[in-house]
Design an enzyme around this catalytic site. Structure first.
Site, short mmCIF file in Angstrom:
data_model
loop_
_atom_site.label_atom_id
_atom_site.label_comp_id
_atom_site.label_asym_id
_atom_site.label_seq_id
_atom_site.Cartn_x
_atom_site.Cartn_y
_atom_site.Cartn_z
N ASN A 28 0.99 -1.09 -0.09
CA ASN A 28 0.03 0.00 -0.05
C ASN A 28 0.79 1.33 0.09
OD1 ASN A 28 0.39 -1.42 2.79
ND2 ASN A 28 -0.24 0.76 3.43
N HIS A 112 0.67 -9.05 -0.44
CA HIS A 112 1.04 -7.90 0.51
C HIS A 112 -0.03 -8.14 1.70
CE1 HIS A 112 2.89 -4.44 2.40
NE2 HIS A 112 1.71 -4.03 2.59
N HIS A 122 -5.66 -4.31 9.93
CA HIS A 122 -6.04 -4.49 8.36
C HIS A 122 -6.91 -5.73 8.58
CE1 HIS A 122 -3.10 -1.43 7.49
NE2 HIS A 122 -1.99 -2.17 8.10
N HIS A 149 2.14 -6.53 5.35
CA HIS A 149 1.03 -5.62 5.65
C HIS A 149 0.84 -5.41 7.35
CE1 HIS A 149 -1.72 -2.64 4.46
NE2 HIS A 149 -2.90 -3.43 4.70
N HIS A 151 1.94 -5.57 10.96
CA HIS A 151 3.24 -5.58 11.69
C HIS A 151 3.29 -6.48 12.76
CE1 HIS A 151 4.94 -2.63 8.75
NE2 HIS A 151 3.62 -1.88 8.70
#
Length: 236
Positions: A28, A112, A122, A149, A151
């Site tokens: 992203n 990702h 996310h 993506h 963490h």
């Protein structure tokens, strides 16, 4: 467009990226937008990270494949079209049709946005891509799907359509290389039965293909005095 940041990052990683294969996929943060004048695009990414997409008969640098050490590696784009009418979808079908399992018995995929995720961060962002493409990779018997993506680190069992399935791929989220925003600390409680290990720590992974039938994945936590394998699994 933050071009100076792209250049400074390039100079930072150049000693390693110029000496070892450096295969990447868009995320992203690679999306560039300037309202009205320049809609969503990837000019900086495409200019600086030229991947072997033409060699794998792809029409876009945003998705491609390559062979290495007995493995066929798919690199798919989470932020470009992926539905059944898209070029990426058609390319994926054609690419998998060329795989010779006698030469590359292993198939791995890189994306990702994770398709499976029990972290609060996310959550659900990879769901539409999962719905569009999961069946293709299941039928192709892909072994592992690696994502970033989020963490934090998380490894799922072999899974398909949200259920444990011995024919499905193992899903591994390894978005733990470090970022200024810190770690994604909050996981669902209780954990889902398909989630085998999860931890919000910075670290790195190592995938070793030993032969045609055995490979080993290990995740190494970085914040230890000594090298620590926090999670590992044999793939067979």
């Amino acid at each position: 467009m933050q071009q100076p940041l792209w250049d400074s990052f390039g100079r930072l990683v150049e000693p390693l990226a110029s000496a070892r294969p450096w295969m990447v996929t868009l995320g992203n943060h690679e999306i560039e937008m300037f309202p009205i004048i320049y809609p969503q695009g990837f000019k900086a990414y495409n200019a600086r990270w030229l991947m072997p997409y033409q060699e794998s008969n792809s029409q876009s640098n945003l998705y491609y494949s390559f062979d290495v050490a007995g493995a066929h590696v798919l690199v798919l784009g989470s932020y470009t079209d992926f539905d059944a009418d898209s070029d990426q979808y058609s390319w994926l079908l054609a690419d998998l049709a060329t795989v010779d399992r006698s030469k590359t018995p292993w198939i791995f995929e890189l994306i990702h946005a994770p398709w499976y995720n029990t972290n609060a961060t996310h959550k659900g962002e990879g769901e539409s891509m999962r719905i569009a493409m999961e069946n293709i990779l299941y039928e192709a018997r892909v072994y592992v799907i690696f994502a970033g993506h989020v963490h934090a680190y998380e490894r799922f069992t072999r899974v398909y359509n949200n259920k444990a399935d011995q024919c499905g791929p193992v899903h591994i989220t390894i978005g733990v290389g470090g970022n200024r925003g810190g770690l994604a600390m909050t996981f669902d409680s209780p954990s889902r039965s398909i989630s085998m290990y999860r931890e919000p720590s910075f670290g790195h992974g190592r995938l070793r293909v030993l032969n045609n039938t055995h490979a080993h994945w290990s995740w190494h936590r970085n914040n230890e005095t000594n090298s620590v394998i926090a999670d590992e699994i044999w793939l067979a």
